[in-house]
Design a protein around this motif. Structure first.
Motif, PDB file in Angstrom:
ATOM      1  N   ASP A  85       3.681  -9.142   1.271  1.00  0.00           N
ATOM      2  CA  ASP A  85       3.447  -9.202  -0.174  1.00  0.00           C
ATOM      3  C   ASP A  85       2.322 -10.153  -0.560  1.00  0.00           C
ATOM      4  O   ASP A  85       2.173 -10.478  -1.731  1.00  0.00           O
ATOM      5  N   GLY A  86       1.526 -10.601   0.412  1.00  0.00           N
ATOM      6  CA  GLY A  86       0.512 -11.621   0.133  1.00  0.00           C
ATOM      7  C   GLY A  86      -0.428 -11.267  -0.993  1.00  0.00           C
ATOM      8  O   GLY A  86      -0.753 -12.097  -1.849  1.00  0.00           O
ATOM      9  N   SER A  87      -0.874 -10.015  -1.056  1.00  0.00           N
ATOM     10  CA  SER A  87      -1.788  -9.619  -2.125  1.00  0.00           C
ATOM     11  C   SER A  87      -1.046  -9.379  -3.434  1.00  0.00           C
ATOM     12  O   SER A  87      -1.642  -9.460  -4.523  1.00  0.00           O
ATOM     13  N   LEU A  88       0.260  -9.092  -3.350  1.00  0.00           N
ATOM     14  CA  LEU A  88       1.040  -8.854  -4.566  1.00  0.00           C
ATOM     15  C   LEU A  88       1.240 -10.139  -5.365  1.00  0.00           C
ATOM     16  O   LEU A  88       1.566 -10.089  -6.558  1.00  0.00           O
ATOM     17  N   GLY A 143       4.889 -10.844   8.920  1.00  0.00           N
ATOM     18  CA  GLY A 143       4.732 -11.555   7.665  1.00  0.00           C
ATOM     19  C   GLY A 143       3.260 -11.753   7.351  1.00  0.00           C
ATOM     20  O   GLY A 143       2.380 -11.136   7.960  1.00  0.00           O
ATOM     21  N   CYS A 144       2.978 -12.622   6.401  1.00  0.00           N
ATOM     22  CA  CYS A 144       1.596 -12.832   5.993  1.00  0.00           C
ATOM     23  C   CYS A 144       1.460 -14.186   5.314  1.00  0.00           C
ATOM     24  O   CYS A 144       2.454 -14.848   5.001  1.00  0.00           O
ATOM     25  N   MET A 145       0.223 -14.587   5.107  1.00  0.00           N
ATOM     26  CA  MET A 145      -0.091 -15.713   4.245  1.00  0.00           C
ATOM     27  C   MET A 145      -0.344 -15.126   2.847  1.00  0.00           C
ATOM     28  O   MET A 145       0.005 -13.985   2.577  1.00  0.00           O
ATOM     29  N   ILE A 146      -0.942 -15.902   1.972  1.00  0.00           N
ATOM     30  CA  ILE A 146      -1.399 -15.335   0.702  1.00  0.00           C
ATOM     31  C   ILE A 146      -2.777 -14.752   0.973  1.00  0.00           C
ATOM     32  O   ILE A 146      -3.738 -15.480   1.194  1.00  0.00           O
ATOM     33  N   GLU A 147      -2.861 -13.428   0.995  1.00  0.00           N
ATOM     34  CA  GLU A 147      -4.020 -12.748   1.556  1.00  0.00           C
ATOM     35  C   GLU A 147      -4.527 -11.637   0.653  1.00  0.00           C
ATOM     36  O   GLU A 147      -3.765 -11.007  -0.081  1.00  0.00           O
ATOM     37  N   THR A 148      -5.804 -11.374   0.787  1.00  0.00           N
ATOM     38  CA  THR A 148      -6.397 -10.214   0.144  1.00  0.00           C
ATOM     39  C   THR A 148      -5.912  -8.939   0.815  1.00  0.00           C
ATOM     40  O   THR A 148      -5.437  -8.943   1.957  1.00  0.00           O
ATOM     41  N   ASN A 149      -6.043  -7.820   0.117  1.00  0.00           N
ATOM     42  CA  ASN A 149      -5.680  -6.517   0.669  1.00  0.00           C
ATOM     43  C   ASN A 149      -6.421  -6.180   1.952  1.00  0.00           C
ATOM     44  O   ASN A 149      -5.959  -5.341   2.733  1.00  0.00           O
ATOM     45  N   LYS A 206       2.441 -13.024  12.403  1.00  0.00           N
ATOM     46  CA  LYS A 206       1.443 -12.952  11.328  1.00  0.00           C
ATOM     47  C   LYS A 206       0.086 -12.781  11.997  1.00  0.00           C
ATOM     48  O   LYS A 206      -0.204 -13.439  12.997  1.00  0.00           O
ATOM     49  N   LEU A 207      -0.760 -11.936  11.431  1.00  0.00           N
ATOM     50  CA  LEU A 207      -2.084 -11.739  12.008  1.00  0.00           C
ATOM     51  C   LEU A 207      -2.866 -13.041  12.028  1.00  0.00           C
ATOM     52  O   LEU A 207      -3.695 -13.255  12.922  1.00  0.00           O
ATOM     53  N   MET A 208      -2.592 -13.913  11.063  1.00  0.00           N
ATOM     54  CA  MET A 208      -3.323 -15.179  10.986  1.00  0.00           C
ATOM     55  C   MET A 208      -2.820 -16.198  12.008  1.00  0.00           C
ATOM     56  O   MET A 208      -3.459 -17.224  12.215  1.00  0.00           O
ATOM     57  N   LYS A 209      -1.687 -15.918  12.624  1.00  0.00           N
ATOM     58  CA  LYS A 209      -1.204 -16.754  13.737  1.00  0.00           C
ATOM     59  C   LYS A 209      -1.616 -16.180  15.079  1.00  0.00           C
ATOM     60  O   LYS A 209      -2.004 -16.916  15.988  1.00  0.00           O
ATOM     61  N   THR A 210      -1.529 -14.849  15.214  1.00  0.00           N
ATOM     62  CA  THR A 210      -1.833 -14.244  16.509  1.00  0.00           C
ATOM     63  C   THR A 210      -3.324 -14.205  16.799  1.00  0.00           C
ATOM     64  O   THR A 210      -3.746 -14.294  17.951  1.00  0.00           O
ATOM     65  N   GLY A 211      -4.126 -14.042  15.746  1.00  0.00           N
ATOM     66  CA  GLY A 211      -5.560 -13.879  15.931  1.00  0.00           C
ATOM     67  C   GLY A 211      -6.010 -12.445  15.737  1.00  0.00           C
ATOM     68  O   GLY A 211      -7.083 -12.055  16.184  1.00  0.00           O
ATOM     69  N   GLY A 212      -5.169 -11.634  15.045  1.00  0.00           N
ATOM     70  CA  GLY A 212      -5.584 -10.268  14.734  1.00  0.00           C
ATOM     71  C   GLY A 212      -4.597  -9.226  15.214  1.00  0.00           C
ATOM     72  O   GLY A 212      -3.516  -9.531  15.731  1.00  0.00           O
ATOM     73  N   LEU A 213      -4.978  -7.964  15.045  1.00  0.00           N
ATOM     74  CA  LEU A 213      -4.123  -6.848  15.428  1.00  0.00           C
ATOM     75  C   LEU A 213      -3.961  -6.720  16.938  1.00  0.00           C
ATOM     76  O   LEU A 213      -2.869  -6.409  17.431  1.00  0.00           O
ATOM     77  N   THR A 214      -5.029  -6.933  17.671  1.00  0.00           N
ATOM     78  CA  THR A 214      -4.958  -6.768  19.123  1.00  0.00           C
ATOM     79  C   THR A 214      -3.912  -7.686  19.745  1.00  0.00           C
ATOM     80  O   THR A 214      -3.021  -7.212  20.456  1.00  0.00           O
TER      81      THR A 214
END
Length: 343
Positions: free
Chosen positions: A309-312, A284-290, A257-265
């Motif tokens: 599906d966080g934004s969905l 995966g994701c958290m509950i996130e904005t687009n 998850k980007l929120m675990k790794t610290g981003g795309l890099t």
């Protein structure tokens, strides 16, 4: 370079429950970085499970963004990442917001979508996202599963962690005989319990089981992996690339998850580490904005599975992202940056 951030409160369409608790409103912190007449957008979706809240993100962002301004180069993401690490050892969601905004900005300045900057192409056959059904009464979960399938989502992820787990999966399978079903226990089971449930769930054509045991029980994860008839995905047990060697012989799938790794890099670093150890990869994701979901979608050509599906799950989102239809993101519609757009 000019920077700013704001916190947005995002009500969910329906309350979302997992084994650890219930969420009705998600707070995301949106970052903007301006340079060369363009603006890059990133967002943090902090999780208490990893020691972050909107307040902690707001507290550390001024220092992180000061490093961005000091470097002054939107393409120097690794340099900025190293400097952010000297400011804050943890705080991955806050760092993710900055890193995502830098990638979005770089793509806009170069007039390229981020997936192209990652060396990928978009063919339209990237893995579809699952649609998550939160914990609830069995009848309610069945109804939400039915609605998701009727809306065109081919993959369902069921949150489990009760004494009704097998009953729930059985009922959903009866309602959605052709859907791909994944299950996620969110650390709720003991190892022996997990093995028993995996054998029972195997009867219902479950694709894989995500995080069956506690993240701090690697031996338990290995115990389940060695005895389960179903593939095992590691989520809470796998935060960064540094965690991959410890889980490599204890699971089949690494879930980033980007929120675990610290981003795309750093997410790309985790993907490379997982591949080197012979693991499949899911994002995966958290509950996130687009804003942040769009960034993660640009990783799709590098993935085996997606849970984006966080934004969905939101009642509404002021930001638009990568177009999605029947669970598939259309990266070909992204002309530059991540594909996220402001209100």
């Amino acid at each position: 370079m000019r920077t700013r951030f704001e916190t947005v409160s995002l009500p969910l369409d329906v309350p979302f429950e997992i084994a650890r608790g219930t969420t009705e409103t998600a707070e995301n912190v949106v970052v903007e970085i301006e340079h060369g007449g363009e603006t890059g957008y990133g967002a943090a979706a902090p999780a208490r499970r990893y020691g972050e809240t909107a307040a902690t993100v707001e507290a550390v962002l001024p220092e992180l963004l000061a490093e961005v301004e000091a470097v002054g180069d939107p393409h120097a993401r690794r340099t900025i990442g190293a400097r952010m690490a000297t400011v804050a050892r943890a705080n991955p969601a806050a760092k993710a917001a900055v890193d995502i905004a830098l990638w979005d900005l770089a793509g806009k300045l170069l007039s390229e979508p981020v997936y192209r900057l990652l060396g990928c192409s978009a063919g339209g056959n990237e893995p579809p996202t699952s649609f998550t059904i939160g914990l609830d009464e069995t009848e309610t979960m069945v109804e939400r599963a039915r609605e998701a399938v009727e809306s065109g989502y081919p993959v369902l992820k069921l949150k489990l962690g009760t004494d009704r787990d097998v009953e729930t999966v059985s009922a959903v399978r009866e309602t959605a005989p052709d859907a791909t079903i994944r299950v996620d226990a969110n650390e709720a089971w003991a190892p022996k319990e997990a093995v028993g449930k995996c054998h029972e769930l195997d009867e219902y054509d479950v694709e894989f089981v995500e995080q069956p045991v506690a993240a701090d029980d690697p031996d338990g994860l290995g115990y389940v992996y060695e005895r389960s008839p179903l593939p095992i995905a590691a989520d809470e047990s796998c935060r960064t690339a540094a965690d991959v060697p410890a889980i490599a012989d204890r699971c089949d799938i690494a879930n980033l998850k980007l929120m675990k790794t610290g981003g795309l890099t750093p997410a790309v670093e985790l993907i490379d580490a997982a591949r080197a150890h012979g693991l499949a990869v899911m994002c995966g994701c958290m509950i996130e904005t687009n804003v942040s979901i769009a960034a993660a979608a640009n990783l799709l050509p590098l993935l085996d599975y997606a849970d984006l599906d966080g934004s969905l799950l939101l009642e509404s989102d002021p930001y638009t992202g990568v177009p999605v239809s029947s669970g598939r993101f259309d990266l070909r519609r992204v002309d530059r940056g991540t594909g996220a757009r402001p209100p």
